[in-house]
Scaffold this motif. Structure first.
Motif, PDB file in Angstrom:
ATOM      1  N   LEU A 164     115.715 -56.587  20.012  1.00  0.00           N
ATOM      2  CA  LEU A 164     114.768 -56.970  19.198  1.00  0.00           C
ATOM      3  C   LEU A 164     114.769 -56.789  17.868  1.00  0.00           C
ATOM      4  CD1 LEU A 164     111.609 -57.829  19.627  1.00  0.00           C
ATOM      5  CD2 LEU A 164     111.307 -55.925  20.520  1.00  0.00           C
ATOM      6  N   SER A 165     115.126 -55.367  17.669  1.00  0.00           N
ATOM      7  CA  SER A 165     115.042 -54.931  15.948  1.00  0.00           C
ATOM      8  C   SER A 165     116.166 -56.090  15.556  1.00  0.00           C
ATOM      9  CB  SER A 165     115.602 -53.848  16.303  1.00  0.00           C
ATOM     10  OG  SER A 165     114.832 -52.725  16.744  1.00  0.00           O
ATOM     11  N   ASP A 166     116.973 -56.832  15.033  1.00  0.00           N
ATOM     12  CA  ASP A 166     117.477 -57.882  15.469  1.00  0.00           C
ATOM     13  C   ASP A 166     116.919 -59.070  14.518  1.00  0.00           C
ATOM     14  OD1 ASP A 166     119.771 -56.451  15.370  1.00  0.00           O
ATOM     15  OD2 ASP A 166     120.150 -57.791  16.646  1.00  0.00           O
ATOM     16  N   HIS A 167     115.931 -59.650  15.017  1.00  0.00           N
ATOM     17  CA  HIS A 167     114.232 -60.838  15.077  1.00  0.00           C
ATOM     18  C   HIS A 167     113.433 -59.572  13.768  1.00  0.00           C
ATOM     19  CE1 HIS A 167     117.231 -63.364  17.398  1.00  0.00           C
ATOM     20  NE2 HIS A 167     117.131 -62.437  18.177  1.00  0.00           N
ATOM     21  N   ALA A 168     112.683 -58.993  13.923  1.00  0.00           N
ATOM     22  CA  ALA A 168     111.684 -58.183  13.415  1.00  0.00           C
ATOM     23  C   ALA A 168     111.908 -59.191  11.898  1.00  0.00           C
ATOM     24  CB  ALA A 168     112.342 -57.162  13.145  1.00  0.00           C
ATOM     25  N   ALA A 169     112.648 -59.525  11.362  1.00  0.00           N
ATOM     26  CA  ALA A 169     111.857 -60.259   9.528  1.00  0.00           C
ATOM     27  C   ALA A 169     111.680 -61.648  10.369  1.00  0.00           C
ATOM     28  CB  ALA A 169     113.497 -59.916   9.007  1.00  0.00           C
ATOM     29  N   SER A 170     111.936 -62.108  12.347  1.00  0.00           N
ATOM     30  CA  SER A 170     111.344 -63.429  12.036  1.00  0.00           C
ATOM     31  C   SER A 170     110.591 -63.270  12.490  1.00  0.00           C
ATOM     32  CB  SER A 170     112.526 -63.805  12.968  1.00  0.00           C
ATOM     33  OG  SER A 170     113.599 -64.219  12.760  1.00  0.00           O
ATOM     34  N   MET A 171     109.599 -62.066  13.208  1.00  0.00           N
ATOM     35  CA  MET A 171     107.840 -62.293  13.607  1.00  0.00           C
ATOM     36  C   MET A 171     107.280 -61.687  12.490  1.00  0.00           C
ATOM     37  SD  MET A 171     109.812 -59.501  16.517  1.00  0.00           S
ATOM     38  CE  MET A 171     109.090 -59.969  18.070  1.00  0.00           C
ATOM     39  N   LEU A 172     105.912 -62.298  13.566  1.00  0.00           N
ATOM     40  CA  LEU A 172     104.636 -61.846  12.607  1.00  0.00           C
ATOM     41  C   LEU A 172     103.917 -61.647  13.562  1.00  0.00           C
ATOM     42  CD1 LEU A 172     103.134 -62.342   9.753  1.00  0.00           C
ATOM     43  CD2 LEU A 172     102.960 -64.402  10.360  1.00  0.00           C
ATOM     44  N   PHE A 173     102.965 -60.544  13.657  1.00  0.00           N
ATOM     45  CA  PHE A 173     102.371 -59.886  14.099  1.00  0.00           C
ATOM     46  C   PHE A 173     100.973 -59.817  13.143  1.00  0.00           C
ATOM     47  CE2 PHE A 173     105.787 -57.925  15.562  1.00  0.00           C
ATOM     48  CZ  PHE A 173     105.388 -57.144  16.986  1.00  0.00           C
ATOM     49  N   ILE A 174      99.345 -60.563  13.537  1.00  0.00           N
ATOM     50  CA  ILE A 174      98.757 -61.562  13.409  1.00  0.00           C
ATOM     51  C   ILE A 174      97.475 -60.792  14.702  1.00  0.00           C
ATOM     52  CG2 ILE A 174      96.940 -62.677  13.195  1.00  0.00           C
ATOM     53  CD1 ILE A 174      99.540 -64.796  12.677  1.00  0.00           C
ATOM     54  N   VAL A 175      96.448 -59.890  13.672  1.00  0.00           N
ATOM     55  CA  VAL A 175      95.237 -58.763  14.485  1.00  0.00           C
ATOM     56  C   VAL A 175      94.055 -60.001  14.869  1.00  0.00           C
ATOM     57  CG1 VAL A 175      93.849 -57.423  14.979  1.00  0.00           C
ATOM     58  CG2 VAL A 175      96.493 -56.747  13.810  1.00  0.00           C
ATOM     59  N   SER A 176      94.005 -60.893  15.678  1.00  0.00           N
ATOM     60  CA  SER A 176      92.922 -61.676  16.002  1.00  0.00           C
ATOM     61  C   SER A 176      91.668 -60.982  16.432  1.00  0.00           C
ATOM     62  CB  SER A 176      93.184 -63.232  16.709  1.00  0.00           C
ATOM     63  OG  SER A 176      93.007 -62.334  18.087  1.00  0.00           O
ATOM     64  N   LYS A 177      90.271 -62.145  15.705  1.00  0.00           N
ATOM     65  CA  LYS A 177      89.107 -61.786  16.478  1.00  0.00           C
ATOM     66  C   LYS A 177      88.847 -59.724  15.761  1.00  0.00           C
ATOM     67  CE  LYS A 177      89.504 -63.931  20.625  1.00  0.00           C
ATOM     68  NZ  LYS A 177      89.744 -63.970  22.748  1.00  0.00           N
ATOM     69  N   ALA A 178      89.135 -59.753  14.923  1.00  0.00           N
ATOM     70  CA  ALA A 178      88.619 -58.355  14.153  1.00  0.00           C
ATOM     71  C   ALA A 178      87.593 -59.150  14.063  1.00  0.00           C
ATOM     72  CB  ALA A 178      89.425 -58.228  12.620  1.00  0.00           C
ATOM     73  N   PRO A 179      86.354 -58.100  14.089  1.00  0.00           N
ATOM     74  CA  PRO A 179      84.784 -58.114  13.606  1.00  0.00           C
ATOM     75  C   PRO A 179      84.555 -58.319  12.292  1.00  0.00           C
ATOM     76  CG  PRO A 179      85.155 -55.828  15.071  1.00  0.00           C
ATOM     77  CD  PRO A 179      86.456 -56.975  14.687  1.00  0.00           C
TER      78      PRO A 179
END
Length: 195
Positions: A164-179
């Motif tokens: 999973l760490s090997d793919h960290a550069a290929s991951m984007l975390f998005i927070v949705s539905k933020a007030p």
């Protein structure tokens, strides 16, 4: 598209818990115009009044929906991994069923196998993994749903955290539905994720 066409382009895989907004994001990437659900309809359907849907072409929208939006945090509309070609783009978008979906263990296992295969075979052409985290899930249960999401990601990469760490550069975390107000700051999000 057929598999060879899809795998000849960069793959953007959108995943996260059921109800996080994955299909909404797919529709946005496809150029669909979004509109807020009418407040009366939201009350009748018992969905958040901030819920969005695709504005149909018949109603003056840019294009009709490419992926059905569930408008529920507990019932998924996306049952299988689906691929969408975005005209004029050098990538395809994959809409994944929600983590902790309610379709039953057999469906969950089949989807996990298909998603793992896609993650493996698409690395040659480029891969972006977009993980949607619902803002409410970040606060609920001291981040238990975030931990569950991360555990699911680890299991998709063969129960090996280093993979999973090997793919960290290929991951984007998005927070949705933020007030839209300041009650949910970036610092709060960061602190919750770090716990």
């Amino acid at each position: 598209p057929d598999e060879s066409e899809a795998l000849s382009k960069k793959n953007v895989v959108i995943m996260g818990l059921t109800g996080a907004g994955k299909s909404t994001l797919v529709n946005c990437l496809a150029g669909c115009e979004m509109e807020q659900v009418d407040p009366k309809e939201a009350r009748e359907r018992k969905i958040p009044q901030t819920s969005l849907r695709v504005k149909s072409q018949a109603s003056g929208g840019t294009r009709d929906s490419v992926s059905v939006i569930g408008l529920s945090s507990s019932k998924s509309e996306t049952r299988v991994l689906r691929c969408f070609v975005i005209p004029g783009q050098e990538f395809v978008v994959w809409d994944a069923p929600g983590f902790e979906d309610s379709s039953g263990p057999e469906v969950s296992i089949a989807n996990a196998v298909n998603l793992t295969r896609l993650l493996t075979v698409s690395q040659d052409k480029g891969l972006l993994i977009v993980v949607l985290l619902d803002a409410n899930a970040l606060q609920a249960g001291r981040g238990a749903l975030v931990k569950s999401t991360l555990d699911t990601l680890i299991s998709l990469f063969g129960s090996n955290q280093s993979r999973l760490s090997d793919h960290a550069a290929s991951m984007l975390f998005i927070v949705s539905k933020a007030p839209p107000d300041d009650q949910f700051s970036h610092d709060t999000i960061r602190e919750t994720v770090e716990e």
